[in-house]
Design an enzyme around this catalytic site. Structure first.
Site, mmCIF file in Angstrom:
data_model
loop_
_atom_site.group_PDB
_atom_site.id
_atom_site.type_symbol
_atom_site.label_atom_id
_atom_site.label_comp_id
_atom_site.label_asym_id
_atom_site.label_seq_id
_atom_site.Cartn_x
_atom_site.Cartn_y
_atom_site.Cartn_z
ATOM 1 N N LYS A 75 0.849 -1.199 0.000
ATOM 2 C CA LYS A 75 0.000 0.000 0.000
ATOM 3 C C LYS A 75 0.880 1.243 0.000
ATOM 4 C CE LYS A 75 -3.938 1.744 2.785
ATOM 5 N NZ LYS A 75 -4.807 1.403 3.941
ATOM 6 N N SER A 150 -9.683 1.213 3.021
ATOM 7 C CA SER A 150 -8.890 2.085 2.173
ATOM 8 C C SER A 150 -7.799 1.368 1.380
ATOM 9 C CB SER A 150 -8.237 3.167 3.035
ATOM 10 O OG SER A 150 -7.330 2.567 3.961
ATOM 11 N N SER A 174 -9.652 -1.529 6.996
ATOM 12 C CA SER A 174 -9.125 -1.284 5.648
ATOM 13 C C SER A 174 -8.418 -2.446 4.982
ATOM 14 C CB SER A 174 -8.195 -0.075 5.656
ATOM 15 O OG SER A 174 -8.967 1.091 5.663
#
Ligand code: GLN
Length: 483
Positions: A75, A150, A174
């Site tokens: 990420k 996310s 997330s």
């Protein structure tokens, strides 16, 4: 697309000399190009080819590497030296990391190739991966829908077969929620199990890095590689060096408690997936029952009254002086104001304002301090539930993937997407989303997930469950139609 090979299979093939790190990297890059419309990746790592050389050299020298040549993505809030770390924000559009996060370094040490950085909601604030400065990530099951967030880019990279595994971060869901919405596994480890050193902070008391994978063996492999104590993160904890995957035999006698508060308000497909998973567990000799955690009704309010204040202080550093893309002004105040006005998107600004308000004198007791007390109550109720049950279960999300734009205008509707996940972070517990079935919505099949929650430090129990369910054929792992 044929079902992609697992990380464990790829590493074995590379170690045996049947494949080279370079071929795997080339394949991953060409998959990423084919899947480019999904917008899962925000950048490719300029050093990936060098990393592949290095892995080939280490293998020649006789090193044993558990992730030999396996391409991974992380990420874009996880620092990797020499690569851009944008956190999905204009604020960090030009930021190049001067150092590597511990979790990413562990992957490299194990022989993985970090082929790119994955898209995310700005500063990890969101549940849909729509708020990134790099544009939204699309769901490979239906590109008109969100992949969750996310960590949506990390989830889609794995679901669409770009890489077999990836890293995300989970502050309130997330990793687990995008795993559920894209039909793969996502694990949020016990708070402290994986070092946060080098993870850009959102809400430090809740943040935790976790892996995405398409099978239990790969999840265990990732945990064995990334978990463990780190002198650079004072909250980090010891961990097993080898995480074991279970079999159906391990499920016999396991006491599984369904959290009653999570049973209302789900779509029919989510309810059916949960019931199907419970039946599979019972068929293997597990004992299921219901348990109540009444304080869960306050979990969303409590989570946001803790996450936003922490975010407001963590994000104070982006003022264009040391951190953040500076927008010039007539004086320092104007430069800082313009930097923050233009660098942050609307959701991030909203959270900084609410968080600052909740911490301000006169409101602190009414909001932040009260939320801290409810957080304690939630943790105590989980402790009580674990007296009667070994593991707890809920849906991961009350609904499958929603449409792009459907929840962006109403922040509360977006926050409601986290109703099943945030309490786990408040209590610091480990939890895993397992792909548990599909629901047809407007003629499109969408994946749904079931969440297992274990007591603190019992992360391995979640892998026991994952392996057990896989052995029973009760995990819905399929390849999505869109790439
Ligand atoms: N959706 C939640 C939030 O916006 C959780 C995000 C996360 O886990 N990073 O805060």
């Amino acid at each position: 697309m044929p079902a992609p090979l697992s990380a464990a299979q790829l590493a074995r093939a590379v170690a045996a000399g049947d494949m080279t790190p370079h071929t795997l990297l080339e394949q991953a890059v060409s998959r990423a190009q084919e899947a480019a419309p999904l917008n899962a990746l925000v950048s490719l790592n300029p050093q990936a080819a060098e990393q592949a050389d290095e892995v080939a050299r280490r293998l020649d020298a006789g090193e044993v590497l558990p992730l030999a040549g396996v391409p991974v993505v992380v990420k874009d809030n996880i620092n990797v030296r020499g690569t851009r770390t944008t956190c999905g924000s204009r604020m960090l559009a030009e930021y190049v990391s001067p150092y590597t996060a511990s979790a990413a370094q562990h992957l490299l040490n194990a022989g993985a190739i970090i082929m790119g950085k994955a898209n995310m909601d700005e500063f990890a604030m969101g549940s849909s991966t729509e708020s990134s400065a790099s544009g939204p990530t699309l769901n490979p099951w239906d590109p008109a829908r969100v992949p969750g967030g996310s960590s949506g880019g990390s989830a889609v990279a794995v679901a669409a077969g770009i890489t077999p595994v990836s890293l995300g971060s989970d502050t309130g869901g997330s990793v687990r929620q995008p795993a559920a919405l894209t039909g793969i596994y996502g694990l949020k480890p016990t708070y402290g199990r994986v070092s946060r050193y080098g993870l850009v902070a959102y809400a430090s008391s809740l943040d935790q890095i976790g892996p995405f994978a398409r099978n239990a063996e790969d999840l265990a492999l990732m945990m064995s590689v990334i978990a463990g104590p780190d002198p650079r993160d004072a909250t980090s904890l010891p961990a097993p060096t080898h995480f074991r995957v279970g079999t159906p035999d391990d499920l016999r006698g396991l006491r599984v408690g369904v959290i009653r508060e999570s049973l209302g308000g789900n779509t029919a497909g989510v309810d059916a997936a949960l019931q199907g998973t419970l039946e599979a567990l019972r068929s293997a000799g597990a004992v299921t029952g219901e348990v109540s955690i009444p304080e869960l009704s306050h979990a969303i309010a409590t989570y946001y009254l803790i996450a936003m204040p922490e975010a407001s202080s963590n994000l104070a550093r982006y003022d264009g002086m040391v951190y953040g893309q500076r927008v010039p002004g007539a004086d320092v105040t104007e430069a800082m104001t313009l930097t923050r006005e233009r660098g942050f998107g609307r959701e991030v600004q909203r959270r900084i304002m609410i968080g600052t308000y909740a911490l301000s004198s006169g409101y602190y007791d009414a909001y932040y301090s009260k939320a801290m007390k409810v957080r304690r109550l939630i943790a105590q109720e989980f402790d009580r539930a674990f007296e009667a049950f070994d593991v707890l279960v809920t849906p991961t999300s009350p609904f499958p993937a929603f449409r792009q734009g459907e929840r962006t205008r109403d922040p509360l509707a977006m926050y409601a997407a986290d109703v099943d996940t945030v309490a786990v972070n408040l209590a610091g517990l480990p939890a895993l989303s397992v792909p548990a079935g599909f629901e047809a919505v407007d003629g499109v099949r969408l994946p749904v997930g079931v969440q297992f929650i274990a007591p603190a430090l019992k992360d391995e129990l979640l892998l026991t469950l994952a392996g057990g369910l896989e052995g029973l054929g009760a995990v819905s792992m399929e390849t999505p139609p869109q790439t």
